[in-house]
Design a protein around this motif. Structure first.
Motif, PDB file in Angstrom:
ATOM      1  N   PHE A 147       7.488  -1.703  -6.941  1.00 54.65           N
ATOM      2  CA  PHE A 147       6.539  -1.178  -5.969  1.00 54.65           C
ATOM      3  C   PHE A 147       6.953  -1.609  -4.562  1.00 54.65           C
ATOM      4  N   ASP A 197       0.495   0.448  -3.405  1.00 56.17           N
ATOM      5  CA  ASP A 197       0.990   1.022  -4.657  1.00 56.17           C
ATOM      6  C   ASP A 197       0.760   0.135  -5.881  1.00 56.17           C
ATOM      7  N   TYR A 236      -1.753   1.083  -8.947  1.00 57.53           N
ATOM      8  CA  TYR A 236      -1.249   1.163 -10.311  1.00 57.53           C
ATOM      9  C   TYR A 236      -2.128   0.353 -11.263  1.00 57.53           C
ATOM     10  N   GLN A 294      -5.532   1.987 -11.876  1.00 54.51           N
ATOM     11  CA  GLN A 294      -5.428   3.128 -12.776  1.00 54.51           C
ATOM     12  C   GLN A 294      -5.106   2.683 -14.199  1.00 54.51           C
ATOM     13  N   ARG A 295      -4.168   1.790 -14.345  1.00 55.54           N
ATOM     14  CA  ARG A 295      -3.718   1.327 -15.670  1.00 55.54           C
ATOM     15  C   ARG A 295      -4.853   0.712 -16.468  1.00 55.54           C
TER      16      ARG A 295
END
Length: 70
Positions: free
Chosen positions: A1, A8, A12, A15-16
């Motif tokens: 990243f 970023d 991530y 979301q993950r």
């Protein structure tokens, strides 16, 4: 990243792990940590145990991690 303050890495992880940004906060001891959180759309909490940071964009400031429980 990309390096902080790029969001970023935080985006991530949100979301993950299916974490809604409104329920998350970025805790850090440097302003770049706070900016990274803000760029990801989450609140910033400055960990400043010595109360040495005069200005910050963090929404909250703590001196001990036990303050996170409040």
């Amino acid at each position: 990243f990309p390096a902080k303050p790029a969001p970023d890495g935080i985006l991530y992880l949100l979301q993950r792990h299916a974490i809604p940004p409104k329920t998350a906060a970025m805790v850090g001891d440097r302003e770049i940590d706070i900016l990274s959180g803000r760029n990801a759309g989450i609140d910033g909490i400055l960990f400043d145990p010595e109360a040495s940071v005069s200005e910050t964009q963090a929404r909250y400031r703590i001196r001990t991690f036990s303050e996170l429980l409040n």
